[in-house]
Motif scaffolding. Structure first.
Motif, PDB file in Angstrom:
ATOM      1  N   ARG A 275       0.835  -1.204   0.000  1.00  0.00           N
ATOM      2  CA  ARG A 275       0.000   0.000   0.000  1.00  0.00           C
ATOM      3  C   ARG A 275       0.872   1.259   0.000  1.00  0.00           C
ATOM      4  O   ARG A 275       0.633   2.206  -0.760  1.00  0.00           O
ATOM      5  CB  ARG A 275      -0.934   0.005   1.211  1.00  0.00           C
TER       6      ARG A 275
ATOM      7  N   GLU B 169       0.688   3.626  -3.270  1.00  0.00           N
ATOM      8  CA  GLU B 169      -0.006   4.910  -3.116  1.00  0.00           C
ATOM      9  C   GLU B 169       0.945   6.100  -3.201  1.00  0.00           C
ATOM     10  O   GLU B 169       0.489   7.236  -3.400  1.00  0.00           O
ATOM     11  CB  GLU B 169      -0.766   4.928  -1.796  1.00  0.00           C
TER      12      GLU B 169
ATOM     13  N   ALA C   5       1.254   0.368 -10.057  1.00  0.00           N
ATOM     14  CA  ALA C   5       0.005  -0.115  -9.470  1.00  0.00           C
ATOM     15  C   ALA C   5      -0.979  -0.611 -10.518  1.00  0.00           C
ATOM     16  O   ALA C   5      -2.027  -1.163 -10.174  1.00  0.00           O
ATOM     17  CB  ALA C   5      -0.642   0.994  -8.647  1.00  0.00           C
TER      18      ALA C   5
ATOM     19  N   GLU D  52      -4.696  -3.369  -5.723  1.00  0.00           N
ATOM     20  CA  GLU D  52      -5.461  -3.047  -4.523  1.00  0.00           C
ATOM     21  C   GLU D  52      -5.829  -4.285  -3.703  1.00  0.00           C
ATOM     22  O   GLU D  52      -5.940  -4.211  -2.470  1.00  0.00           O
ATOM     23  CB  GLU D  52      -6.734  -2.267  -4.890  1.00  0.00           C
TER      24      GLU D  52
ATOM     25  N   PHE E 157      -3.687  -5.071  -0.722  1.00  0.00           N
ATOM     26  CA  PHE E 157      -3.704  -4.256   0.495  1.00  0.00           C
ATOM     27  C   PHE E 157      -4.527  -4.939   1.590  1.00  0.00           C
ATOM     28  O   PHE E 157      -4.668  -4.407   2.677  1.00  0.00           O
ATOM     29  CB  PHE E 157      -4.331  -2.879   0.223  1.00  0.00           C
TER      30      PHE E 157
ATOM     31  N   ASP F  75      -9.270  -5.338   5.319  1.00  0.00           N
ATOM     32  CA  ASP F  75      -8.268  -4.319   5.028  1.00  0.00           C
ATOM     33  C   ASP F  75      -7.063  -4.479   5.949  1.00  0.00           C
ATOM     34  O   ASP F  75      -7.204  -4.697   7.156  1.00  0.00           O
ATOM     35  CB  ASP F  75      -8.852  -2.920   5.223  1.00  0.00           C
TER      36      ASP F  75
END
Length: 630
Positions: A359, A363, A369, A380, A383, A397
């Motif tokens: 992450r 990010e 990504a 994603e 993550f 998460d």
């Protein structure tokens, strides 16, 4: 998400341009393979009957229908490796998961799996690096039955995952998923283990004390818990999008591990049924860059300066140490895990683990990504973390903030601004050095050389007190052509002791160190190697050598033109000793055709495709380039 770091984008573009021809050729071959019916549809009835004659009645009926996907499992199981011992029971979990999907699964074949921890300092270590390419070939043998719609790779340790990766890419028209076994629970603290090793090297404790310490560290099924090559493998497989998310560091003997193994099998079957997720599409130039970044951001194993080159080449992607060095200059170091800190991988996982690292990197523009993974487009999904709720696997998460900033930090507050691996070069050749565990005051060393041809000679000199001084220990004739390029980790305790005594100490070799490279500066993988005419063959005792990991140089001081000197000849004793015994005679052909360390030290891709020393791409003026002309 923040924009992609410009240096990362520049390196990726440079790799893409350099690889245009080889990548296009690879994809052409994979597209041709994808254009056919599944292998089982091409097999004659007799051939197909052979393929499932040993299966259960229920599986036979499924396979006779000809429409259900068949998953091929390649396993590196043995119970010599603690990390691979859990694979003994994985096939049963995988078969049952396949049946739940209306599909079938078969163990297609096995590969060898050496334990470097057992062969360290022994003649068998001279087969270790070569075993990677044998594993790649074994994977090819397993999958060449052409009876599979997807593949599942079972491997963890040092050469095994790179070999499985290379072999699987030869079948990149298939979806391929990697499933690890996880680390053993934590044993004695790493600092205590290192203390006992240092005391044994000085003769302060006996062998029994040392053995009790080692048993306290390596004590159960699972990966060794320090952040060496095996655990670096797992980090990279997740960053490559070939694992189920956050599966790397879950303990083997848990319900969660079994659930993740079953989920990996089901995901491979789903990809096959939906005709997507080919390994050839998952692994591209961006993926390879992400794998390098994973290594750098976590202070991973120096072995991957070699493995990654060969792994990338298997997908038609050409990389070199300059690429790694450039990426290292802008990749923040986010983790401190032994030997780069005191914590082990279990503490790393508890602090936030791979999900946190991915992450943070994604990010903040430090990885691509937008890649394809086995979970779909984008990263994603990685993550998130797995958990069992009422016996069912669910994903939640991952943490957004590190739970222990002594182990894991965000991009906004890294342990250091650049990664843990650097290129050094000069009149001694090109080499890599891992600096993430080396204190700043030890990153520039200038001292007289002490030259050896074997670890045993160097260790004897240490025991005799001949190295109690400022010294650069040079160990040559340890490259892939000379003796298979063994790890030289047996020297680590002695070199650490000398440094602790206040001496300026460095290590220079055309061999490997290991994922456990520690606090003493070590310029390793020197290329070209001494046996191939490299400059190390011309170094003499007493020559002053300067290793400067800050400026990126590795050179002699005041020695003049080394190549005008006669080259030292390898002693007949050492040459003969590396030619036979412990299976080494079986690998004579490998030693003759293997490529250089910077070309991946491979026999699968032994013919050089280009010179790694020269490149006409101008550097980014906004980034400090540590390289110098060779």
């Amino acid at each position: 998400m923040k924009p992609l770091n410009p240096v990362l984008a520049e390196v990726t573009d440079r790799i893409r341009a350099r690889s245009a021809a080889t990548r296009a050729d690879y994809l052409r071959r994979m597209d041709a393979a994808s254009g056919h019916e599944p292998g089982r549809a091409k097999l004659s009835c007799a051939n197909w009957a052979h393929a499932f004659a040993g299966q259960t009645i229920a599986d036979k009926l499924t396979m006779m229908g000809g429409k259900a996907p068949n998953l091929g499992v390649v396993t590196a199981y043995n119970d010599m490796l603690s990390a691979h011992q859990p694979f003994e029971r994985f096939p049963a979990v995988i078969r049952e998961a396949a049946r739940q999907m209306g599909a079938t699964a078969q163990v297609a074949g096995g590969t060898p799996a050496m334990c470097d921890g057992v062969t360290q300092g022994r003649p068998g270590m001279e087969l270790s690096l070569f075993s990677r390419d044998v594993i790649a070939m074994s994977t090819g043998v397993a999958l060449t039955h052409d009876a599979f719609d997807a593949a599942l790779m079972l491997g963890v340790c040092d050469k095994i995952v790179p070999g499985l990766f290379m072999g699987a890419l030869a079948f990149g028209h298939l979806p391929v998923v990697f499933a690890p076994a996880g680390p053993m629970p934590s044993g004695i603290p790493n600092a205590e283990k290192a203390r006992v090793r240092a005391e044994y090297a000085q003769g302060k404790v006996d062998r029994r004390t040392l053995l009790e310490s080692e048993v306290g560290s390596y004590h159960s099924p699972g990966t060794c818990t320090f952040y060496g090559t095996a655990n670096s493998n797992q980090m990279m497989m997740e960053m490559a999008g070939l694992h189920m998310p956050s599966t790397a560091f879950v303990h083997p003997e848990t319900g969660l591990r079994d659930a993740l193994t079953a989920a990996a099998a089901k995901q491979a079957i789903t990809l096959a049924a939906e005709k997507r997720g080919r390994m050839a599409d998952v692994v591209d130039e961006r993926t390879i860059v992400n794998m390098i970044v994973a290594l750098l951001a976590t202070g991973g194993s120096t072995n991957h300066a070699i493995h990654l080159v060969a792994m990338a080449r298997s997908a038609g992607v050409l990389i070199d140490w300059t690429d790694m060095d450039r990426l290292s200059s802008v990749t923040p170091l986010l983790a401190r895990v032994y030997p780069n800190g005191s914590a082990d991988v279990n503490a790393f996982q508890a602090a936030g683990g791979v999900a946190f690292v991915m992450r943070e990197l994604a990010e903040n523009g430090h990885m691509h990504a937008d890649v394809t993974t086995i979970m779909g487009d984008g990263v994603e999904a990685y993550f998130r973390e797995p958990t069992l709720q009422d016996g069912e696997l669910v994903w939640v998460d991952g943490v957004r903030e590190s739970l222990d900033r002594d182990i894991l930090r965000p991009v906004s507050d890294p342990f250091q601004a650049d990664g843990g691996l650097r290129l050094v070069q000069g009149d001694l050749g090109r080499a890599v050095i891992k600096v993430s565990a080396v204190k700043p005051e030890h990153r520039i060393i200038e001292a007289p050389a002490a030259v050896f041809e074997s670890q045993e000679e160097a260790l004897q000199a240490f025991k005799d007190g001949k190295l109690d001084r400022d010294v650069v220990v040079v160990l040559r004739f340890q490259g892939p052509r000379a003796n298979g390029m063994p790890e030289l980790h047996s020297l680590s305790p002695a070199l650490s002791v000398l440094q602790d005594r206040g001496f300026k100490v460095a290590f220079v070799t055309d061999g490997r160190m290991s994922g456990a490279s520690g606090k003493t500066p070590a310029a390793i993988h020197v290329s070209p190697e001494a046996l191939a005419g490299g400059p190390l063959a011309h170094v003499r005792d007493g020559d002053v050598i300067r290793l400067d990991a800050v400026a990126g140089t590795l050179s002699t001081v005041g020695a003049g033109d080394l190549l005008t000197r006669p080259a030292a000849l390898r002693s007949e004793e050492h040459a003969a000793g590396s030619a036979w015994g412990y299976g080494r005679e079986l690998f004579g052909a490998f030693r003759h055709v293997v490529s250089t360390a910077e070309e991946g030290a491979s026999v699968c891709f032994a013919a050089p495709t280009r010179s790694p020393r020269h490149e006409d791409v101008p550097p980014d003026p906004n980034v400090v380039d540590r390289t110098v002309d060779a």
